[in-house]
Design a protein around this motif. Structure first.
Motif, PDB file in Angstrom:
ATOM      1  N   ALA A 234      -4.159  -8.521  -5.287  1.00 51.18           N
ATOM      2  CA  ALA A 234      -4.099  -9.430  -4.137  1.00 51.18           C
ATOM      3  C   ALA A 234      -3.623  -8.690  -2.894  1.00 51.18           C
ATOM      4  O   ALA A 234      -4.171  -8.875  -1.793  1.00 51.18           O
ATOM      5  CB  ALA A 234      -3.181 -10.605  -4.451  1.00 51.18           C
ATOM      6  N   CYS A 235      -2.599  -7.860  -3.061  1.00 50.40           N
ATOM      7  CA  CYS A 235      -2.085  -7.082  -1.919  1.00 50.40           C
ATOM      8  C   CYS A 235      -3.129  -6.106  -1.404  1.00 50.40           C
ATOM      9  O   CYS A 235      -3.308  -5.943  -0.191  1.00 50.40           O
ATOM     10  CB  CYS A 235      -0.818  -6.333  -2.326  1.00 50.40           C
ATOM     11  SG  CYS A 235       0.622  -7.381  -2.582  1.00 50.40           S
TER      12      CYS A 235
ATOM     13  N   MET B 264      -6.870  -4.833   2.913  1.00 46.16           N
ATOM     14  CA  MET B 264      -8.159  -4.352   3.408  1.00 46.16           C
ATOM     15  C   MET B 264      -8.871  -5.422   4.236  1.00 46.16           C
ATOM     16  O   MET B 264      -9.504  -5.114   5.257  1.00 46.16           O
ATOM     17  CB  MET B 264      -9.023  -3.896   2.232  1.00 46.16           C
ATOM     18  CG  MET B 264      -8.410  -2.741   1.437  1.00 46.16           C
ATOM     19  SD  MET B 264      -9.428  -2.169   0.066  1.00 46.16           S
ATOM     20  CE  MET B 264     -10.704  -1.276   0.949  1.00 46.16           C
ATOM     21  N   ALA B 265      -8.766  -6.676   3.813  1.00 44.83           N
ATOM     22  CA  ALA B 265      -9.390  -7.757   4.581  1.00 44.83           C
ATOM     23  C   ALA B 265      -8.719  -7.927   5.938  1.00 44.83           C
ATOM     24  O   ALA B 265      -9.392  -8.096   6.973  1.00 44.83           O
ATOM     25  CB  ALA B 265      -9.319  -9.066   3.786  1.00 44.83           C
ATOM     26  N   LEU B 266      -7.396  -7.875   5.964  1.00 43.67           N
ATOM     27  CA  LEU B 266      -6.658  -8.019   7.223  1.00 43.67           C
ATOM     28  C   LEU B 266      -7.002  -6.882   8.189  1.00 43.67           C
ATOM     29  O   LEU B 266      -7.283  -7.126   9.377  1.00 43.67           O
ATOM     30  CB  LEU B 266      -5.153  -8.044   6.940  1.00 43.67           C
ATOM     31  CG  LEU B 266      -4.238  -8.060   8.170  1.00 43.67           C
ATOM     32  CD1 LEU B 266      -4.448  -9.348   8.968  1.00 43.67           C
ATOM     33  CD2 LEU B 266      -2.773  -7.920   7.751  1.00 43.67           C
ATOM     34  N   LYS B 267      -7.003  -5.656   7.696  1.00 39.64           N
ATOM     35  CA  LYS B 267      -7.316  -4.528   8.567  1.00 39.64           C
ATOM     36  C   LYS B 267      -8.765  -4.614   9.063  1.00 39.64           C
ATOM     37  O   LYS B 267      -9.050  -4.277  10.216  1.00 39.64           O
ATOM     38  CB  LYS B 267      -7.083  -3.207   7.823  1.00 39.64           C
ATOM     39  CG  LYS B 267      -5.622  -2.959   7.457  1.00 39.64           C
ATOM     40  CD  LYS B 267      -5.392  -1.582   6.869  1.00 39.64           C
ATOM     41  CE  LYS B 267      -5.421  -0.519   7.929  1.00 39.64           C
ATOM     42  NZ  LYS B 267      -4.981   0.808   7.423  1.00 39.64           N
ATOM     43  N   ALA B 268      -9.664  -5.060   8.187  1.00 42.68           N
ATOM     44  CA  ALA B 268     -11.070  -5.170   8.589  1.00 42.68           C
ATOM     45  C   ALA B 268     -11.249  -6.202   9.707  1.00 42.68           C
ATOM     46  O   ALA B 268     -11.988  -5.963  10.672  1.00 42.68           O
ATOM     47  CB  ALA B 268     -11.928  -5.547   7.383  1.00 42.68           C
ATOM     48  N   ILE B 269     -10.565  -7.326   9.601  1.00 44.66           N
ATOM     49  CA  ILE B 269     -10.665  -8.367  10.638  1.00 44.66           C
ATOM     50  C   ILE B 269     -10.168  -7.831  11.977  1.00 44.66           C
ATOM     51  O   ILE B 269     -10.805  -7.999  13.026  1.00 44.66           O
ATOM     52  CB  ILE B 269      -9.877  -9.619  10.214  1.00 44.66           C
ATOM     53  CG1 ILE B 269     -10.542 -10.284   9.004  1.00 44.66           C
ATOM     54  CG2 ILE B 269      -9.765 -10.606  11.371  1.00 44.66           C
ATOM     55  CD1 ILE B 269      -9.723 -11.406   8.393  1.00 44.66           C
ATOM     56  N   LEU B 270      -9.013  -7.179  11.957  1.00 48.53           N
ATOM     57  CA  LEU B 270      -8.443  -6.646  13.199  1.00 48.53           C
ATOM     58  C   LEU B 270      -9.325  -5.542  13.779  1.00 48.53           C
ATOM     59  O   LEU B 270      -9.516  -5.463  14.993  1.00 48.53           O
ATOM     60  CB  LEU B 270      -7.037  -6.120  12.933  1.00 48.53           C
ATOM     61  CG  LEU B 270      -5.983  -7.173  12.553  1.00 48.53           C
ATOM     62  CD1 LEU B 270      -4.661  -6.500  12.188  1.00 48.53           C
ATOM     63  CD2 LEU B 270      -5.775  -8.162  13.691  1.00 48.53           C
ATOM     64  N   LEU B 271      -9.870  -4.686  12.914  1.00 49.81           N
ATOM     65  CA  LEU B 271     -10.726  -3.601  13.392  1.00 49.81           C
ATOM     66  C   LEU B 271     -12.023  -4.132  13.994  1.00 49.81           C
ATOM     67  O   LEU B 271     -12.494  -3.638  15.025  1.00 49.81           O
ATOM     68  CB  LEU B 271     -11.035  -2.649  12.229  1.00 49.81           C
ATOM     69  CG  LEU B 271      -9.877  -1.759  11.765  1.00 49.81           C
ATOM     70  CD1 LEU B 271     -10.165  -1.157  10.396  1.00 49.81           C
ATOM     71  CD2 LEU B 271      -9.608  -0.648  12.783  1.00 49.81           C
TER      72      LEU B 271
ATOM     73  N   GLN C  71       6.721   1.982  -6.211  1.00 48.14           N
ATOM     74  CA  GLN C  71       5.598   2.251  -7.109  1.00 48.14           C
ATOM     75  C   GLN C  71       4.458   1.241  -6.938  1.00 48.14           C
ATOM     76  O   GLN C  71       3.291   1.638  -6.835  1.00 48.14           O
ATOM     77  CB  GLN C  71       6.085   2.275  -8.560  1.00 48.14           C
ATOM     78  CG  GLN C  71       5.009   2.662  -9.577  1.00 48.14           C
ATOM     79  CD  GLN C  71       4.443   4.055  -9.318  1.00 48.14           C
ATOM     80  OE1 GLN C  71       5.151   4.962  -8.872  1.00 48.14           O
ATOM     81  NE2 GLN C  71       3.152   4.224  -9.550  1.00 48.14           N
ATOM     82  N   PRO C  72       4.721  -0.076  -6.889  1.00 45.95           N
ATOM     83  CA  PRO C  72       3.618  -1.019  -6.623  1.00 45.95           C
ATOM     84  C   PRO C  72       2.926  -0.769  -5.287  1.00 45.95           C
ATOM     85  O   PRO C  72       1.700  -0.865  -5.189  1.00 45.95           O
ATOM     86  CB  PRO C  72       4.311  -2.385  -6.662  1.00 45.95           C
ATOM     87  CG  PRO C  72       5.516  -2.188  -7.508  1.00 45.95           C
ATOM     88  CD  PRO C  72       5.966  -0.800  -7.222  1.00 45.95           C
ATOM     89  N   LEU C  73       3.719  -0.435  -4.255  1.00 42.44           N
ATOM     90  CA  LEU C  73       3.102  -0.149  -2.951  1.00 42.44           C
ATOM     91  C   LEU C  73       2.246   1.115  -3.017  1.00 42.44           C
ATOM     92  O   LEU C  73       1.192   1.197  -2.367  1.00 42.44           O
ATOM     93  CB  LEU C  73       4.186  -0.015  -1.881  1.00 42.44           C
ATOM     94  CG  LEU C  73       4.971  -1.288  -1.536  1.00 42.44           C
ATOM     95  CD1 LEU C  73       6.018  -0.989  -0.470  1.00 42.44           C
ATOM     96  CD2 LEU C  73       4.036  -2.393  -1.072  1.00 42.44           C
ATOM     97  N   SER C  74       2.685   2.088  -3.810  1.00 45.68           N
ATOM     98  CA  SER C  74       1.881   3.304  -3.981  1.00 45.68           C
ATOM     99  C   SER C  74       0.554   2.979  -4.644  1.00 45.68           C
ATOM    100  O   SER C  74      -0.486   3.561  -4.305  1.00 45.68           O
ATOM    101  CB  SER C  74       2.647   4.333  -4.817  1.00 45.68           C
ATOM    102  OG  SER C  74       3.823   4.750  -4.165  1.00 45.68           O
TER     103      SER C  74
END
Length: 636
Positions: free
Chosen positions: A314-315, A320-327, A374-377
């Motif tokens: 989910a993260c 990726m969806a959030l960055k794509a919208i902003l880009l 570790q999860p963020l990695s």
């Protein structure tokens, strides 16, 4: 020692098997490396904890990539990019960081943790994006150029991010002994860590100035000295020494090694050693980047992934969806065309390799708790893992929809790339180069004699140092985009090798070669050269005509003789060549060739003895006789 060999063999085998397979399936080499890493790491367990240490070493491939990218630019081009570099890059970082910070604040208690996550996830992967652009031939598109501006701004932004993160440290995490020891080790490698702010800023500025100044004033004497040795391996060593030295200097003062390498590349963009530098560094860059991607795949922690599969997916997808919208929104604001806007959007919609560095740095400096690092990695790794799939979506879905609406991309400026490459700038090549320059064509000129290159640069004739018989040098010089390749080197063996390589690997390129003698002419034709000119034929024929004039042959008669001589040579050239090809030993000539040559000499003799005053050949009419009194005027 045996263990290192076994591990190296495992990594190489994985790359050899998976990367060609991924390319054949249209997945791209990056995804092939990532899958190879997953197979030898989490799936089979053939590699273990050493993958993380190797990853830090392999990140030097990113430094090399930025150096090579810088060499494709120059200060003027960089200045022209300032709008997209600062405006587009700055807005992307600010908006992405703010949006992720706001969302993260809903799930974590500390605003400092949310801000750190926003800063880390706002970056994208320079390694994956630039590598994929090069593979797919997208580097010259508007979308790729704008994506590069954002990536460059992000690489620059890593410097203040590294300075900011320690200020976000959590007091309750500062008691961990291991972290303190790691932090102390990090401080030992940073010479400006304990300096006051003004002194640190001065040291940072001085380091950047030192890199630029050294590139302008010291690189040329150094390369000239090394090139004079004539040892290619020493030039390679020098290239690596410069990059390692820049990386070390930048790291010691807390700057990004990639930024320092990029600046050095920009400074050396117009150097006569540019193509040789690129040819030497390119193989190391490709190897290290491939190794880096393998370690990313090998570093996926499947137990942690399975335990938190829903949350991590989910993260990852949410990021990726959030960055794509902003880009996409930024692409629309800055007027990027539709298909390029999609390329810009999909290429940057992931976290980057600097995310691993910043997460480790944040844990070391007590900014992020170890249980979320570790999860963020894994989020960073999975987003990078999914990026090649986004390029496939662009290739298969997005680009075909806009195929009919595409506007041709502007060509490179003359001087950076050219449709003509000249190998050899000696007495023969100089005339060709001057003729082309006088007619508005600026060829890429290569020569392996550094003294020749230096002398010509002194009279504003631009040429580059390098051995054009090396395939990798021709690639960096732009042979893939060239139309004509001129072989003007003064070495028979090298000339023959160049013709064979270019006609084999680049059959659409027209090869024009200079021959030393008749046998060499045959060899070049046999190797596939499209046009072969003997360096002595026309000059000897011209001088022979002058001899006849001094013996009181009329100028008109001399031209008749020369044209007749040339006509007979052309008529019988093919028969001599076939005799050499079928009967000769490719080195000398046998009795059949000598006999045929003597026959042609007899034909030539008989033709010259004929009185041609009433039997002019058609070619004679193309020559205008000199005016009356021509010979007297010349003698007076």
């Amino acid at each position: 020692m045996t263990g290192y060999f076994v591990q190296a063999f495992v990594y190489l085998c994985a790359a050899v098997v998976m990367v060609p397979l991924a390319k054949r399936l249209g997945l791209g080499s990056v995804l092939g490396y990532l899958i190879a890493g997953v197979i030898i790491g989490p799936v089979t367990g053939l590699v273990g904890s050493e993958a993380e240490a190797i990853q830090h070493f392999a990140e030097f491939g990113v430094v090399m990539m930025l150096f090579l990218v810088g060499m494709e630019l120059n200060p003027k081009t960089l200045w022209q990019m300032r709008g997209s570099l600062i405006g587009l890059g700055g807005l992307q970082l600010l908006l992405t960081c703010s949006a992720i910070f706001a969302i993260a604040l809903m799930f974590v208690e500390r605003w400092s943790v949310a801000l750190a996550i926003g800063l880390i996830f706002s970056l994208s992967s320079t390694a994956i994006i630039l590598q994929t652009f090069n593979e797919k031939g997208l580097s010259k598109t508007e979308g790729a150029r704008n994506a590069f501006s954002v990536l460059l701004f992000q690489d620059i932004a890593v410097i203040p991010i590294l300075s900011l993160l320690p200020l976000l440290a959590l007091p309750e995490l500062q008691g961990a002994g291991g972290s303190v020891e790691a932090a102390q080790h990090s401080e030992d490698l940073n010479l400006v860590k304990h300096l006051p702010a003004w002194a640190k800023a001065t040291a940072l500025a001085a380091s950047i100035v030192a890199v630029v100044a050294a590139g302008y004033f010291l690189s040329r004497p150094l390369f000239y000295y090394v090139a004079k040795s004539g040892l290619p391996e020493v030039f390679t060593t020098t290239s690596l020494m410069i990059l390692v030295g820049i990386a070390a200097l930048m790291s010691l003062v807390g700057l990004s090694p990639a930024l320092g390498a990029f600046l050095a590349g920009v400074v050396l963009a117009s150097s006569e050693f540019r193509h040789e530098l690129k040819a030497n560094i390119e193989p190391f860059k490709g190897l290290l980047l491939g190794l880096f991607f393998i370690t990313v795949g090998a570093g996926v922690d499947f137990p942690v992934l399975w335990q938190n599969l829903g949350l991590i997916l989910a993260c990852t997808l949410g990021l990726m969806a959030l960055k794509a919208i902003l880009l996409y929104l930024l692409g629309w604001i800055f007027g990027i065309q539709s298909y390029n806007r999609w390329l810009f959007t999909l290429s940057l919609a992931q976290a980057g390799e600097f995310g691993f560095v910043l997460l480790s740095y944040s844990q070391t400096h007590h900014v992020l708790p170890s249980d979320i690092v570790q999860p963020l990695s894994l989020v960073v790794a999975l987003s990078m893992f999914l990026t090649p799939a986004l390029f496939i979506v662009y290739d298969k879905v997005i680009e075909p929809r806009f195929q009919d609406k595409k506007i041709p991309e502007p060509e490179d400026e003359i001087g950076h790339k050219s449709k003509v490459i000249i190998a050899g700038i000696g007495r023969f090549g100089q005339i060709i180069n001057r003729l082309l320059l006088a007619n508005g064509i600026s060829p890429v000129v290569l020569d392996h004699k550094v003294s020749t290159v230096s002398r010509l640069r002194g009279i504003n004739i631009k040429s580059y140092y390098g051995d054009a018989s090396r395939p990798e040098l021709l690639t960096t010089a732009g042979i893939d985009d060239a139309k004509v390749f001129v072989v003007a080197v003064d070495d028979k063996v090298q000339a023959l090798a160049m013709v064979k390589h270019v006609k084999t690997m680049h059959p659409n390129v027209q090869v024009l070669a200079r021959a030393f003698d008749r046998s060499h002419q045959y060899e070049l034709i046999n190797a596939g050269a499209d046009v072969v000119i003997s360096e002595t034929y026309k000059s000897a024929l011209q001088l022979g005509g002058e001899v006849l004039k001094r013996l009181n042959f009329h100028a008109f008669r001399v031209e008749q003789i020369k044209q007749n001589f040339t006509r007979i040579e052309k008529q019988h050239f093919d028969s001599l060549y076939q005799s050499w090809f079928n009967e000769g030993d490719k080195v000398g000539v046998d009795e059949h060739y000598r006999s045929r040559f003597m026959e042609i000499e007899q034909i030539l003799l008989e033709s010259m003895q004929q009185d041609r005053s009433d039997h002019h050949h058609a070619t004679d009419r193309g020559w205008t006789p000199p005016p009356g009194g021509f010979d007297e005027d010349r003698q007076s």
